[in-house]
Design an enzyme around this catalytic site. Structure first.
Site, short mmCIF file in Angstrom:
data_model
loop_
_atom_site.label_atom_id
_atom_site.label_comp_id
_atom_site.label_asym_id
_atom_site.label_seq_id
_atom_site.Cartn_x
_atom_site.Cartn_y
_atom_site.Cartn_z
N ASP A 120 1.45 -1.43 0.23
CA ASP A 120 0.01 -0.10 -0.03
C ASP A 120 0.84 1.29 0.20
O ASP A 120 1.97 1.56 1.38
CB ASP A 120 -1.69 -0.21 1.20
CG ASP A 120 -2.00 1.20 1.59
OD1 ASP A 120 -1.81 2.05 0.33
OD2 ASP A 120 -2.33 1.29 2.20
N ASP A 299 -2.18 6.57 -4.56
CA ASP A 299 -1.82 4.89 -3.56
C ASP A 299 -2.82 3.96 -4.42
O ASP A 299 -4.20 3.62 -4.73
CB ASP A 299 -3.28 6.04 -3.11
CG ASP A 299 -4.09 5.04 -1.61
OD1 ASP A 299 -3.21 3.62 -1.54
OD2 ASP A 299 -4.63 5.32 -0.82
#
Length: 420
Positions: A120, A299
């Site tokens: 992530d 992201d």
């Protein structure tokens, strides 16, 4: 048929062995699998999953802003006063739910133990379920620091807060962490004694999360795994890169994989430290420039593209879209708009199949757009865009690069068989 976690790990190990490794010493390929719940079995959009993505992603970024202030003593420049909407007890408004997850294998401890983690770029910490975790961790492989010869208890705790007293907490340790042969020594990690509701096995298949943003937004206020690898000389280049395409999805550690892209990179400098936040030159809708100078966080931990509400309204007004009752934007399924993001003067189209999430469950002749209204600035650009480009993250030069995807030489399934 629902595959067990052991089956998934065995499949990933096979793909690690089979994946071609570029000659560049120090670079490693980590094949990725995906689990997604944004679309139902009937191909209609799961509205509740969309809501979860919006709330969880917004809450994650707002928590990062809070961590930045705690870690540095200054407010993050992108944090907007009043944007941190609170629930009862002063907790952030958001749920720990992960509708779409890209995950792969890491090794932790001595002797090494395998764990599945989500990679992530919108967070910074390595969090695993601890051996003393309560039943909230059931189904995940627990990490036992006491069984590792290289584990050290640093006598600190961590707490990640969500709404309605939903949280994750535990102890902080250091240990050896390896990613396909690249080893970080004395790497900080959190061993959870309680997992949040959204990290339960039914919603979150991997064992834990590995954040790849910067230390300043870390809950633990410790160096992220990749930065530790770089500091300890494990990588030839201080770069990692993602291909999130339908086949051949991978994370490449220690440079870029020339088999996965063509042409040159277009680089965008990070403009606000903490997250991978860059400036998008403009957004073009149906051939017309609609928005300019758009700050955005890159992201990999969200599937959608979250925009500032006023910007998103302006964009859809310009391309013939309209909001539904849940404030998601829709357009005729037979007339999908054209959207182009421009970085570094280079246009990158958002393909129709990425922009179009699928038919609306109530009005099936209209489809839901992957660009949604977020809680606050900046924009958050997720995998609806990133799966169409090869994306590199340069820690040393603090920049993000985009290149054209190449057809992988070895197809690798990016969805786990037997999982939705």
């Amino acid at each position: 048929m629902r595959f067990t976690l052991a089956t998934v790990i065995a499949a990933l190990l096979f793909f690690v062995a089979a994946a071609p490794q570029p000659a560049k010493q120090g670079g490693r390929t980590i094949p990725l699998f995906k689990r997604s719940s944004l679309v139902n079995a009937d191909k209609g959009v799961n509205i509740e999953a969309l809501k979860a993505d919006v709330t969880s992603t917004s809450a994650k970024i707002l928590r990062g802003f809070d961590n930045f202030e705690k870690n540095t003593g200054a407010s993050h420049p992108s944090a907007v006063k009043g944007a941190r909407k609170r629930a009862s007890g002063g907790q952030l408004l958001g749920f720990s739910v992960y509708p779409t997850i890209w995950f792969g294998i890491i090794d932790v401890g001595t002797p090494p133990q395998l764990y599945l983690v989500e990679f992530d770029t919108g967070s910074s910490d390595l969090i695993l379920p601890g051996i003393y975790c309560d039943d909230s961790c059931d189904g995940h492989k627990p990490h036992d620091p006491e069984s590792s010869e290289t584990s050290i208890n640093v006598e600190r705790s961590f707490l990640i807060q969500y709404v309605n007293n939903d949280n994750a907490f535990g102890g902080v340790y250091t240990d050896t962490v390896s990613i396909n042969g690249l080893t970080a020594i004395d790497q900080a990690l959190g061993a959870a004694s309680h997992y949040s509701h959204g990290l339960g096995i039914a919603r979150f298949l991997p064992d834990g999360l590995m954040g790849m943003a910067f230390q300043s937004v870390s809950v633990l206020n410790e160096s992220p795994v990749f930065q530790t690898l770089v500091a300890q000389g494990q990588t030839d280049e201080p770069v990692f890169a993602f291909s999130l395409a339908a086949t051949g999805a991978e994370l490449y550690i220690g440079g870029t994989n020339p088999n996965m892209y063509t042409g040159d990179f277009t680089w965008a400098q990070v403009i606000q430290h903490g997250f991978w936040q860059v400036n998008m030159d403009n957004i073009v809708g149906n051939g017309q420039i609609v928005l300019t100078n758009v700050p955005c966080i890159i992201d990999t931990g969200t599937d959608l593209i979250h925009g500032v509400a006023e910007d998103v309204e302006t964009l859809y007004e310009g391309i013939g879209g309209r909001p539904d009752d849940n404030n998601f934007y829709i357009f005729p399924c037979d007339d999908v708009p054209s959207i182009v993001f421009t970085f570094g003067d280079t246009p990158f189209p958002v393909p129709a199949e990425a922009l179009n999430l699928g038919p609306h469950p109530v009005v099936p002749s209209y489809c839901i757009g992957a660009i949604v209204a977020g809680v606050s600035p900046p924009w958050i650009v997720g995998t609806a865009f990133l799966r169409n480009v090869y994306t590199a993250f340069d820690v040393s030069n603090v920049r993000v690069g985009f290149a054209t995807l190449a057809q992988p030489a070895l197809p690798i399934a990016s969805s786990v068989p037997g999982l939705p």
